[in-house]
Design a protein around this motif. Structure first.
Motif, short mmCIF file in Angstrom:
data_model
loop_
_atom_site.label_atom_id
_atom_site.label_comp_id
_atom_site.label_asym_id
_atom_site.label_seq_id
_atom_site.Cartn_x
_atom_site.Cartn_y
_atom_site.Cartn_z
N GLU A 140 59.90 51.17 3.96
CA GLU A 140 59.06 50.19 4.22
C GLU A 140 59.12 48.94 3.53
OE1 GLU A 140 55.27 53.02 5.36
OE2 GLU A 140 55.24 52.23 3.32
N VAL A 141 59.51 48.90 2.20
CA VAL A 141 59.83 47.81 1.50
C VAL A 141 61.09 47.09 1.85
CG1 VAL A 141 60.38 46.94 -0.88
CG2 VAL A 141 59.06 48.81 -0.44
N VAL A 142 62.01 47.83 2.20
CA VAL A 142 63.19 46.94 2.85
C VAL A 142 62.86 46.35 4.29
CG1 VAL A 142 65.58 47.22 3.88
CG2 VAL A 142 65.03 48.44 1.73
N ALA A 143 62.24 47.10 4.85
CA ALA A 143 61.88 46.73 6.33
C ALA A 143 60.96 45.39 6.46
CB ALA A 143 61.29 47.53 7.31
N MET A 144 59.96 45.39 5.46
CA MET A 144 59.10 44.15 5.46
C MET A 144 59.76 42.90 4.68
SD MET A 144 55.46 45.98 4.41
CE MET A 144 54.74 44.49 4.10
N GLN A 145 60.82 43.22 3.64
CA GLN A 145 61.46 42.10 3.21
C GLN A 145 62.48 41.42 4.04
OE1 GLN A 145 63.16 44.00 -0.29
NE2 GLN A 145 61.55 43.47 -1.51
N GLU A 146 62.91 42.34 4.99
CA GLU A 146 63.95 41.70 6.12
C GLU A 146 63.18 41.07 7.09
OE1 GLU A 146 67.53 45.14 5.69
OE2 GLU A 146 65.99 44.91 7.39
N ALA A 147 62.09 41.44 7.48
CA ALA A 147 61.44 40.91 8.42
C ALA A 147 60.67 39.54 8.03
CB ALA A 147 60.10 41.66 8.61
N ALA A 148 60.25 39.42 6.66
CA ALA A 148 59.78 37.97 6.04
C ALA A 148 60.83 37.29 6.15
CB ALA A 148 59.17 38.52 4.75
N GLU A 149 62.23 37.67 5.61
CA GLU A 149 63.29 36.69 5.45
C GLU A 149 63.49 36.01 6.75
OE1 GLU A 149 66.36 38.96 3.34
OE2 GLU A 149 65.31 38.98 1.42
N GLU A 150 63.59 36.87 7.83
CA GLU A 150 63.97 36.68 8.88
C GLU A 150 62.81 35.88 9.55
OE1 GLU A 150 65.46 38.48 13.44
OE2 GLU A 150 64.61 39.76 11.96
N LEU A 151 61.86 35.93 9.56
CA LEU A 151 60.82 34.98 9.86
C LEU A 151 60.88 33.66 9.33
CD1 LEU A 151 58.40 34.54 11.72
CD2 LEU A 151 56.87 35.60 10.09
N GLY A 152 61.01 33.68 8.21
CA GLY A 152 61.04 32.29 7.36
C GLY A 152 62.46 31.75 7.68
N ALA A 153 63.55 32.30 7.93
CA ALA A 153 64.53 31.67 8.43
C ALA A 153 64.55 31.06 9.74
CB ALA A 153 65.58 32.51 8.24
N ARG A 154 63.86 31.72 10.62
CA ARG A 154 63.96 31.10 12.04
C ARG A 154 62.71 30.61 12.56
NH1 ARG A 154 61.96 35.31 14.89
NH2 ARG A 154 62.02 37.55 13.81
N GLY A 155 61.64 30.64 11.73
CA GLY A 155 60.11 30.43 12.40
C GLY A 155 59.87 31.00 13.72
N GLY A 156 59.91 32.43 13.85
CA GLY A 156 60.17 33.31 14.80
C GLY A 156 58.94 33.32 15.90
N ASP A 157 59.37 33.55 17.25
CA ASP A 157 58.41 33.42 18.27
C ASP A 157 58.36 35.02 18.73
OD1 ASP A 157 56.68 33.17 20.54
OD2 ASP A 157 57.90 31.64 21.22
N ARG A 158 57.12 35.78 18.69
CA ARG A 158 56.88 36.96 18.82
C ARG A 158 56.75 37.36 20.43
NH1 ARG A 158 52.91 39.75 17.72
NH2 ARG A 158 54.04 41.78 17.63
N LEU A 159 56.44 36.17 21.08
CA LEU A 159 56.03 36.26 22.56
C LEU A 159 57.13 37.02 23.37
CD1 LEU A 159 54.18 35.40 24.77
CD2 LEU A 159 55.52 33.45 25.47
N PRO A 160 58.31 36.88 23.20
CA PRO A 160 59.34 38.00 23.91
C PRO A 160 59.17 39.21 23.70
CG PRO A 160 60.54 35.97 23.16
CD PRO A 160 59.10 35.93 22.53
N ILE A 161 58.81 39.73 22.45
CA ILE A 161 58.60 40.95 22.06
C ILE A 161 57.35 41.57 22.74
CG2 ILE A 161 58.21 42.65 20.04
CD1 ILE A 161 60.00 40.74 18.54
N MET A 162 56.14 40.74 22.73
CA MET A 162 54.98 41.10 23.30
C MET A 162 55.16 41.45 24.84
SD MET A 162 52.49 38.51 21.08
CE MET A 162 50.90 39.20 21.98
N VAL A 163 55.93 40.57 25.37
CA VAL A 163 56.01 40.54 26.86
C VAL A 163 56.77 42.17 27.10
CG1 VAL A 163 57.49 39.75 29.08
CG2 VAL A 163 56.14 38.19 27.30
#
Length: 307
Positions: A140-163
């Protein structure tokens, strides 16, 4: 005789870090003093961490189907905050404002802890009824850190995943038409020159993007990049005998959404007109929608018309 206290009797503060932190507040009813803590952000010169409410489903008990709008507002606000923190660092906390009218930052305070994440989780546990403290596991720790780093790096948009999730829930056979990046819940492009297509079926090629109420230039630029990708894909298919519709589908709040102001609605209308005109010139379909279900319906209708 009891010896006097010394500094050695107090807990050591070595290894702790200082930071600034603030709660992320959701006002579910416009102009109401009622606020819910949906997150805590902790930041300093070394980075930031946003701890999100992990029990937002509880909002359904209060608002029923209307909770979907509040939850989506929270998601977009978190993405906007992460993008601002990535660019401006902890100074972004001074702005005390987020993308949605109904989502704001609370009072900024100082804190200390073993890490930014530790500070954010501690205060989130103390302040929010929409959060459940969960013990960490290494995964869980690794997954959350990677997700936070990725989101911070790309300003992600979750819409495609929600679709993707909504389409698969209605018709699992359509899952493989989404890009591998989306299926893996990733949106990062490996190279600047990569052509990113979110959905590609025998009938429809589409990209999805979110346009927040403030219609920030970064969001508009992201949509234009996705529009360009559609143009490239469309041109590459002109030599084939399988003509497909190519559409840029953009989610933004509806005109009666209580979380946006009249001024924001005017800004959205202006950007919609601009994007619509550009899409028309490039002969790419432009479809503004106000819900994930609208996108799902468009995908399934296109397939039905081809059958």
């Amino acid at each position: 005789m009891r010896r006097p206290f010394s500094l050695h009797d107090f807990p050591s503060v070595e290894g702790t870090i200082a930071c600034r932190w603030a709660p992320v507040l959701l006002s579910p009813i416009l102009d109401s003093p009622e606020k819910l803590v949906i997150g805590v952000v902790a930041a300093n010169g070394g980075g930031f961490h946003i701890e999100r409410a992990n029990a937002l489903n509880r909002l359904q008990c209060l608002f029923g189907k209307a909770a979907e709008t509040a939850i989506f507002a929270a998601e977009v606000a978190f993405e906007e905050l992460a993008e601002n923190l990535s660019e401006s660092g902890h100074e972004a906390l001074r702005e005390r404002a987020l993308v949605f009218t109904g989502v704001t930052l609370g009072e900024v305070r100082g804190g200390e802890g073993n890490s930014l994440r530790d500070v954010a989780r501690t205060w989130m546990s103390a302040l929010s009824s929409l959060y459940e403290y969960r013990a960490d596991t290494a995964v869980e720790v690794v997954a959350m850190q990677e997700a936070a780093e990725e989101l911070g790096a790309r300003g992600g948009d979750r819409l495609p995943i929600m679709v993707l999730e909504d389409v698969v829930a209605r018709n699992p056979a359509y899952g493989h038409f989404f890009s591998e990046e989306i299926r893996m819940k990733r949106q990062r492009r490996s190279k600047v020159a990569d052509i990113g297509i979110d959905f590609s079926s025998p009938d429809l090629v589409a990209n999805f993007a979110t346009l927040g109420p403030s219609a920030q230039a970064k969001s508009v630029d992201r949509i234009k990049r996705k529009l360009f990708d559609l143009i490239v894909r469309r041109d590459a298919e002109q030599t084939t005998f399988l003509p497909r519709a190519h559409e840029m589908i953009v989610y933004s709040p509806g005109i009666i959404d209580p979380l946006i102001s009249e001024k924001q609605r005017d800004q959205l209308d202006e950007v919609h007109d601009e994007l619509g005109e550009q899409s028309k010139r490039e002969e790419i379909g432009f479809l503004p929608v106000t819900g994930v279900s609208d996108i799902t319906q468009r995908i399934l209708q296109t397939a039905a018309g081809h059958a």
